[in-house]
Motif scaffolding. Structure first.
Motif, PDB file in Angstrom:
ATOM      1  N   GLY A 187       0.818  -1.212   0.000  1.00  0.00           N
ATOM      2  CA  GLY A 187       0.000   0.000   0.000  1.00  0.00           C
ATOM      3  C   GLY A 187       0.850   1.259   0.000  1.00  0.00           C
ATOM      4  N   ILE A 188       1.909   1.266   0.800  1.00  0.00           N
ATOM      5  CA  ILE A 188       2.825   2.416   0.820  1.00  0.00           C
ATOM      6  C   ILE A 188       3.507   2.560  -0.537  1.00  0.00           C
ATOM      7  CG2 ILE A 188       4.996   3.262   1.813  1.00  0.00           C
ATOM      8  CD1 ILE A 188       4.002   2.047   4.515  1.00  0.00           C
ATOM      9  N   PHE A 189       3.915   1.438  -1.118  1.00  0.00           N
ATOM     10  CA  PHE A 189       4.530   1.456  -2.451  1.00  0.00           C
ATOM     11  C   PHE A 189       3.591   2.099  -3.467  1.00  0.00           C
ATOM     12  CE2 PHE A 189       4.627  -0.730  -6.565  1.00  0.00           C
ATOM     13  CZ  PHE A 189       5.885  -0.350  -7.021  1.00  0.00           C
ATOM     14  N   LEU A 190       2.306   1.765  -3.412  1.00  0.00           N
ATOM     15  CA  LEU A 190       1.342   2.336  -4.359  1.00  0.00           C
ATOM     16  C   LEU A 190       1.238   3.852  -4.199  1.00  0.00           C
ATOM     17  CD1 LEU A 190      -1.379  -0.440  -4.194  1.00  0.00           C
ATOM     18  CD2 LEU A 190       0.014   0.142  -6.198  1.00  0.00           C
ATOM     19  N   PHE A 191       1.188   4.336  -2.964  1.00  0.00           N
ATOM     20  CA  PHE A 191       1.096   5.782  -2.746  1.00  0.00           C
ATOM     21  C   PHE A 191       2.412   6.491  -3.063  1.00  0.00           C
ATOM     22  CE2 PHE A 191      -2.773   4.811  -0.285  1.00  0.00           C
ATOM     23  CZ  PHE A 191      -3.627   5.706  -0.908  1.00  0.00           C
ATOM     24  N   PHE A 192       3.538   5.841  -2.790  1.00  0.00           N
ATOM     25  CA  PHE A 192       4.829   6.421  -3.161  1.00  0.00           C
ATOM     26  C   PHE A 192       4.917   6.536  -4.684  1.00  0.00           C
ATOM     27  CE2 PHE A 192       9.301   5.898  -4.415  1.00  0.00           C
ATOM     28  CZ  PHE A 192       9.847   7.024  -3.797  1.00  0.00           C
ATOM     29  N   GLY A 193       4.513   5.493  -5.387  1.00  0.00           N
ATOM     30  CA  GLY A 193       4.506   5.521  -6.845  1.00  0.00           C
ATOM     31  C   GLY A 193       3.588   6.605  -7.379  1.00  0.00           C
ATOM     32  N   ALA A 194       2.438   6.779  -6.743  1.00  0.00           N
ATOM     33  CA  ALA A 194       1.507   7.839  -7.155  1.00  0.00           C
ATOM     34  C   ALA A 194       2.150   9.209  -6.992  1.00  0.00           C
ATOM     35  CB  ALA A 194       0.217   7.750  -6.342  1.00  0.00           C
ATOM     36  N   THR A 195       2.861   9.398  -5.907  1.00  0.00           N
ATOM     37  CA  THR A 195       3.531  10.674  -5.649  1.00  0.00           C
ATOM     38  C   THR A 195       4.620  10.938  -6.680  1.00  0.00           C
ATOM     39  OG1 THR A 195       3.081  10.435  -3.290  1.00  0.00           O
ATOM     40  CG2 THR A 195       4.788  12.016  -3.918  1.00  0.00           C
ATOM     41  N   MET A 196       5.439   9.929  -6.959  1.00  0.00           N
ATOM     42  CA  MET A 196       6.529  10.092  -7.926  1.00  0.00           C
ATOM     43  C   MET A 196       5.986  10.315  -9.341  1.00  0.00           C
ATOM     44  SD  MET A 196       9.342  10.111  -6.285  1.00  0.00           S
ATOM     45  CE  MET A 196       8.427  11.000  -5.047  1.00  0.00           C
ATOM     46  N   ALA A 197       4.925   9.604  -9.706  1.00  0.00           N
ATOM     47  CA  ALA A 197       4.320   9.790 -11.024  1.00  0.00           C
ATOM     48  C   ALA A 197       3.715  11.188 -11.144  1.00  0.00           C
ATOM     49  CB  ALA A 197       3.270   8.722 -11.293  1.00  0.00           C
ATOM     50  N   ALA A 198       3.107  11.680 -10.063  1.00  0.00           N
ATOM     51  CA  ALA A 198       2.541  13.028 -10.074  1.00  0.00           C
ATOM     52  C   ALA A 198       3.641  14.077 -10.223  1.00  0.00           C
ATOM     53  CB  ALA A 198       1.740  13.280  -8.797  1.00  0.00           C
ATOM     54  N   LEU A 199       4.750  13.861  -9.544  1.00  0.00           N
ATOM     55  CA  LEU A 199       5.877  14.786  -9.652  1.00  0.00           C
ATOM     56  C   LEU A 199       6.436  14.797 -11.079  1.00  0.00           C
ATOM     57  CD1 LEU A 199       7.873  16.723  -8.328  1.00  0.00           C
ATOM     58  CD2 LEU A 199       9.220  14.723  -7.632  1.00  0.00           C
ATOM     59  N   ALA A 200       6.656  13.610 -11.635  1.00  0.00           N
ATOM     60  CA  ALA A 200       7.169  13.522 -13.007  1.00  0.00           C
ATOM     61  C   ALA A 200       6.174  14.157 -13.980  1.00  0.00           C
ATOM     62  CB  ALA A 200       7.425  12.066 -13.386  1.00  0.00           C
ATOM     63  N   GLY A 201       4.898  13.838 -13.829  1.00  0.00           N
ATOM     64  CA  GLY A 201       3.879  14.387 -14.722  1.00  0.00           C
ATOM     65  C   GLY A 201       3.793  15.894 -14.645  1.00  0.00           C
ATOM     66  N   THR A 202       3.847  16.420 -13.443  1.00  0.00           N
ATOM     67  CA  THR A 202       3.757  17.869 -13.250  1.00  0.00           C
ATOM     68  C   THR A 202       4.937  18.577 -13.896  1.00  0.00           C
ATOM     69  OG1 THR A 202       2.538  17.560 -11.192  1.00  0.00           O
ATOM     70  CG2 THR A 202       3.593  19.699 -11.513  1.00  0.00           C
ATOM     71  N   THR A 203       6.145  18.020 -13.724  1.00  0.00           N
ATOM     72  CA  THR A 203       7.324  18.676 -14.299  1.00  0.00           C
ATOM     73  C   THR A 203       7.330  18.600 -15.821  1.00  0.00           C
ATOM     74  OG1 THR A 203       8.686  16.676 -14.098  1.00  0.00           O
ATOM     75  CG2 THR A 203       8.750  18.251 -12.263  1.00  0.00           C
ATOM     76  N   LEU A 204       6.702  17.579 -16.385  1.00  0.00           N
ATOM     77  CA  LEU A 204       6.649  17.466 -17.848  1.00  0.00           C
ATOM     78  C   LEU A 204       5.549  18.338 -18.448  1.00  0.00           C
ATOM     79  CD1 LEU A 204       7.316  13.647 -18.157  1.00  0.00           C
ATOM     80  CD2 LEU A 204       8.831  15.482 -18.955  1.00  0.00           C
ATOM     81  N   VAL A 205       4.434  18.469 -17.748  1.00  0.00           N
ATOM     82  CA  VAL A 205       3.333  19.298 -18.248  1.00  0.00           C
ATOM     83  C   VAL A 205       3.637  20.788 -18.042  1.00  0.00           C
ATOM     84  CG1 VAL A 205       0.898  19.889 -17.912  1.00  0.00           C
ATOM     85  CG2 VAL A 205       1.591  17.499 -17.968  1.00  0.00           C
TER      86      VAL A 205
END
Length: 152
Positions: A25-43
């Motif tokens: 569960g922590i892995f899923l939320f950590f992945g969500a956070t990292m994906a959001a960070l990557a997505g935000t910096t690309l957009v």
């Protein structure tokens, strides 16, 4: 309709939150956070957040030409992982299914990386993702999520 003994067993098992279940569960939320960070910096390039790409400059060079599209896909992945994490911690069958789907896609992506010649990263990712996928698919973990009839 499951009989009473099945419901009692499923309810009893569902109440236990093991360290492995918590870690996924922590892995899923950590992945969500990292994906959001990557997505935000690309957009939205050009912000102070761009410094995070110093951790993986090769990935940035590959993603920058298709930044906005890749960024939107990362944001979609982030939402999917956050939803999976929410369902996972609530021990919902759909949360388990979404986590399995996300992990299976990750393993498949790592296999593609191996086939493309990125052996070290691909093999490490494949090994870790594969181990997580096998754990999530284990009978012990599936019992925690009971069945779609019992807990939606």
């Amino acid at each position: 309709m499951p009989d009473l003994s099945t419901r009692v067993i499923a309810t009893t098992v569902r109440q236990k939150l093991t360290p492995g279940i918590t870690a996924v569960g922590i892995f899923l939320f950590f992945g969500a956070t990292m994906a959001a960070l990557a997505g935000t910096t690309l957009v939205f390039p050009g912000t102070i957040l761009d410094r995070v790409w110093a951790l993986n400059p090769i990935a940035y060079r590959q993603l920058a030409p298709v930044g906005r599209i890749a960024g939107m896909l990362f944001l979609l992945l982030s939402v999917s992982m956050a939803a999976a994490g929410t369902g996972w911690f609530r021990r919902r069958y759909w949360g388990w299914g979404l986590a399995v789907l996300i992990l299976a896609m990750q393993v498949l992506g790592d296999l593609v990386n191996v086939l493309r010649g990125d052996f070290v990263r691909g093999c490490i990712g494949f090994a870790i993702g594969g181990a997580l996928l096998l754990y999530v698919l284990s009978v012990k973990v599936k019992l925690v999520f009971a069945s779609p009839v019992l807990n939606g």
